[in-house]
Design an enzyme around this catalytic site. Structure first.
Site, PDB file in Angstrom:
ATOM      1  N   GLN A 282      39.917   4.525 115.788  1.00 44.17           N
ATOM      2  CA  GLN A 282      41.250   4.443 115.185  1.00 44.17           C
ATOM      3  C   GLN A 282      41.304   3.296 114.185  1.00 44.17           C
ATOM      4  OE1 GLN A 282      43.148   1.722 115.947  1.00 44.17           O
ATOM      5  NE2 GLN A 282      42.361   1.011 117.917  1.00 44.17           N
ATOM      6  N   GLY A 283      42.082   3.491 113.140  1.00 44.45           N
ATOM      7  CA  GLY A 283      42.167   2.489 112.080  1.00 44.45           C
ATOM      8  C   GLY A 283      43.598   2.161 111.703  1.00 44.45           C
TER       9      GLY A 283
ATOM     10  N   SER B 182      45.099  -1.417 112.288  1.00 43.96           N
ATOM     11  CA  SER B 182      45.279  -2.814 111.859  1.00 43.96           C
ATOM     12  C   SER B 182      44.467  -3.154 110.621  1.00 43.96           C
ATOM     13  CB  SER B 182      44.855  -3.754 112.987  1.00 43.96           C
ATOM     14  OG  SER B 182      45.661  -3.583 114.110  1.00 43.96           O
TER      15      SER B 182
ATOM     16  N   GLU C   9      50.411   6.787 122.921  1.00 43.96           N
ATOM     17  CA  GLU C   9      49.541   5.720 123.395  1.00 43.96           C
ATOM     18  C   GLU C   9      50.263   4.850 124.411  1.00 43.96           C
ATOM     19  OE1 GLU C   9      46.443   2.464 121.515  1.00 43.96           O
ATOM     20  OE2 GLU C   9      47.992   3.286 120.228  1.00 43.96           O
TER      21      GLU C   9
ATOM     22  N   ASN D  53      52.662  -7.060 123.863  1.00 48.18           N
ATOM     23  CA  ASN D  53      53.792  -6.961 124.791  1.00 48.18           C
ATOM     24  C   ASN D  53      55.024  -7.699 124.274  1.00 48.18           C
ATOM     25  OD1 ASN D  53      52.005  -5.518 126.276  1.00 48.18           O
ATOM     26  ND2 ASN D  53      52.284  -6.677 128.174  1.00 48.18           N
ATOM     27  N   GLU D  54      54.807  -8.709 123.405  1.00 51.16           N
ATOM     28  CA  GLU D  54      55.964  -9.393 122.810  1.00 51.16           C
ATOM     29  C   GLU D  54      56.723  -8.420 121.903  1.00 51.16           C
ATOM     30  OE1 GLU D  54      52.893 -10.729 123.017  1.00 51.16           O
ATOM     31  OE2 GLU D  54      53.428 -12.166 124.587  1.00 51.16           O
TER      32      GLU D  54
END
Lengths: 365, 388
Positions: free
Chosen positions: B125-126, B128, B243, B371-372
């Protein structure tokens, strides 16, 4: 396999919620605090009109014949409204206990009469389980269900001695009860009595867990409102991530308590003898979420959260009380622990719902 | 509400259990982040595909079994119970697959899904980029339209499985004048295309589990664009939903880990001196079960025609923090021996794969949206707290 509530169950819950939002205002809760009875009799009539008295009574005994899965959402709605009157316990704990007594062909001449009064909403009954040091609203019960070893006694309140205790939650009315057990008052004993008390504990813990779910949601509701209305540094305090995350943490826990409580309600309904671990899980998880909600909500409200004036205390203090009644963390964790370490415990992903069904989920001795 | 499996569901469980008992490799495969391990895991995907077990929820025409989500959960429960290999193609089957089903044309589905199901094409997967991590809308990697092709230039980073995978899917800026969420498109790129350089990045365990990908005038046919031009953001959000939501981390994974943790706790018995461990073991077991119950609830809701809402953001926080607690507790139970990387047969028996799992658990609260960020999403979209 269908882990959803029916549209009927959901709309019944919504109707009750809408009624409670209108009728159980914080002003009216506070006005109960100044009275001896602590109850709003008109509201109790409205609740009775929803069928609370007969809901968990089988049709064969002139009830509506619903079960704990039907009722758990209603208990949650009562918690969300921080309803002071003990209607959840009456419907979910007291009534099924009397029904169980009759089902087993036990009891004395009074049991049917008392149950009829409960169904009609003309009689009030409270139960004193030894796990709870006090009985909530014992003073307004006409009859009390009391424990003496494995024995179960049904006694008119006038024949008991009540000693009042003040609760941290001004909405509660606690009393400790003493009485003289006699063969006239005894309605069950021995193994049957022990079984009735055990089922009662599970239904009591489930009633607390379901209300704690609602209380947690009620606390979130108020925090969202306050963090939107209250401005500092020229903007709503809820804009700050540190404030947002206080509530996100509560929301995450709450999402994962709901199915645990619903599974406990289902198990207690279809397989009450095997509901111990499901109920203990529900009580532990619901109490944990509610205690976090209570803590974080006071923080979110700042100094206001520490005042008598702030209505938040109505929910927070109920959480503090319900988190420990019908078995505290220590009691329920010990039950979980005992179950988990049994040599024949069914552990692992294939046993979420038992070997083949929930009715054989605990063990196969 | 009916929390009983049907006879057909029991039969389905028996069928997959029997197949796995025969087919799961007796000795664990090497990590799929090594060359030989990757090849072995690809072979396992082929074995699964031959039994039509590659992705049971897909239609039969694509190599699936047309199963509903409850059957998928049963499949996963048996899969983890059997200790079957991790899915090297999880980017494909769990993330891209469902998106292709929803947004792909019939031609695209026919081109990509069977090869994904058979293990012939493994996906990376791409998302970021060096300056677009949590802030994914800052993507700059360009895909300029040139006739029937796109010409891609730029860089992706943290691309899981990219070192040995065959294809990568990602978000690219197809409108050079656009900003933020607009002007992005989802494009599928073969990793053997001219102009691509893959630079492996070693993860905490020393293995190249992800990579940087450099695109230098890489040409791909416009056919490889999934959905409309400029619709990439919305499609990506749907993928991210899968996801974070249901598919990527099925509850069986954590239930199996919690079960092993209880076994470890029993084995350690009287040697346990830290009284907080008992509480942690209980908590792990209960949380794993809570996650399973919640997933059954969601699956039931979807089966009845409902949809996943913003509450799906809760999933990712819950399972990633639970995974850390499970592995931290195992590390405590192993005590000072926890630091030993097991090599000998005795060490492997005694220490299991807890250290490896512990290291991997550290990544859970970071990938698929930190998670933030998830907590912000929950506060704003689920609870309705103010944005400004």
């Amino acid at each position: 396999m269908d882990f959803t509530f029916s549209d009927d169950q959901l709309s019944f819950r919504d109707a009750l919620h809408a009624m409670l939002v209108g009728e159980v205002t914080t002003d009216r809760i506070r006005s109960r605090w100044d009275t001896d009875s602590g109850t709003d009799e008109a509201l109790l009539q409205q609740i009775q009109a929803f069928g609370f008295g007969s809901m968990l009574v089988p049709e064969s005994l002139d009830g509506l014949g619903l079960d704990l899965v039907d009722f758990v959402l209603l208990a949650e709605a009562c918690g969300r409204a921080a309803l002071p009157e003990p209607v959840v316990e009456s419907a979910m704990v007291v009534t099924p206990l009397l029904v169980d007594v009759l089902d087993r062909g036990l009891g004395n001449g009074f049991v049917q009469e008392v149950l009829d009064g409960l169904i009609a909403g003309t009689t009030s009954v409270a139960v004193a389980h030894p796990i709870n040091p006090c009985v909530n609203f014992a003073h307004r019960a006409d009859w009390l269900l009391l424990e003496h070893g494995d024995e179960l006694h049904l006694i008119h309140r006038d024949s008991t001695t009540l000693k009042s205790h003040k609760s941290v939650d001004p909405s509660r009315r606690l009393a400790s009860v003493t009485f003289d057990p006699s063969s006239d008052t005894q309605i069950a004993n021995g193994e049957a009595g022990a079984k009735l008390w055990r089922a009662t504990l599970n239904r009591g813990a489930l009633a607390s867990a379901a209300q704690l779910l609602g209380l947690t949601q009620g606390i979130i509701d108020q925090c969202i409102q306050y963090s939107t209305d209250r401005h500092q540094f020229g903007r709503a305090i809820g804009v700050n991530q540190a404030v947002k995350h206080l509530m996100a943490d509560v929301a995450v826990q709450l999402e994962y308590v709901k199915p645990v409580v619903y599974r406990a309600a289902y198990t207690a309904a279809v397989s009450p003898d095997r509901a111990d671990f499901a109920v203990s899980h529900a009580k532990i998880a619901a109490a944990r979420a509610a205690m976090l909600a209570a803590r974080n909500s006071i923080q979110l409200h700042g100094a206001m959260g520490y005042t008598w004036e702030c209505d938040l205390q109505i929910w927070v203090k109920r959480c503090w009380a319900l988190a420990r009644e019908w078995g505290d963390d220590g009691f329920h964790k010990n039950r979980m622990h005992e179950w988990l370490l049994r040599p024949n415990a069914l552990l692992g992903p294939e046993f979420t719902f038992g070997r083949r069904s929930i009715t054989d989920s605990v063990d196969v001795a | 509400m009916d929390l009983n499996y049907t006879e057909a569901q029991h039969a389905f469980r028996a069928e997959i259990r029997e197949w796995l008992a025969v087919n799961v490799p007796r000795t664990p495969l090497a990590s799929f982040d090594t060359k030989e391990g990757f090849a072995a895991h690809r072979e396992w995907e082929r074995t699964l595909a031959k039994g039509n077990w590659g992705m049971v929820t897909w239609p039969e025409v694509y190599g699936g079994r047309g199963c509903d989500l409850i059957e998928w959960l049963i499949f996963e429960e048996e899969y983890y119970r059997a200790g079957a290999p991790l899915r090297v193609n999880q980017n494909g089957i769990f993330l891209l697959g469902p998106t292709l089903m929803e947004y792909g044309t019939e031609e695209q589905k026919a081109r990509f899904i069977p090869a994904m199901a058979s293990g012939d094409e493994i996906w990376a997967q791409g998302w970021s980029e060096p300056n677009a991590g949590s802030d994914m809308a800052a993507i700059r990697c360009r895909a300029d339209r040139d006739g029937d092709e796109f010409v891609i230039n730029g860089q992706k980073i943290w691309s899981t499985r990219a070192v040995y995978a065959d294809w990568v899917f990602g978000l690219f800026r197809t409108d050079p004048a656009s900003e933020r969420h607009r002007g992005l498109s989802k494009i599928l790129v073969p990793l053997n295309a001219a102009g691509i350089t893959v630079r492996p990045i070693a993860q905490l365990n020393g293995l190249p589990g992800f990579a940087e990908i450099f695109f230098d005038d890489v040409r791909v046919p416009a056919f490889n664009m999934l959905g409309g031009e400029g619709e990439g953001w919305n499609i990506a959000m749907a993928t991210a939903g899968f996801e974070r939501g249901l598919m990527l981390r099925s509850p069986a994974r954590f239930q199996q880990a919690a079960r092993r943790l209880v076994d470890l706790y029993r084995d350690r018995g009287n040697d346990i001196l830290d009284p907080s461990i008992e509480d942690a073991v209980l908590r792990c077991y209960m949380d794993a079960e809570a996650y399973a119950l919640s997933t059954y609830q969601t699956a039931s809701k979807l089966t009845r025609g409902g949809s996943i809402g913003p509450e799906a953001s809760c999933n990712k926080i819950f399972w990633s923090e639970m995974d850390i607690l499970i592995h931290e507790t195992a590390m405590k139970l192993l005590g000072a021996r926890a630091e030993i990387e097991p090599e000998t047969a005795t060490e492997i028996t005694e220490l299991g794969s807890w250290l490896d799992g512990f290291m991997f658990a550290q990544s859970g609260p970071i990938y698929a949206g930190t998670n933030e960020i998830q907590r912000n999403i929950i506060a704003e979209r689920m609870l309705g707290m103010p944005r400004k």
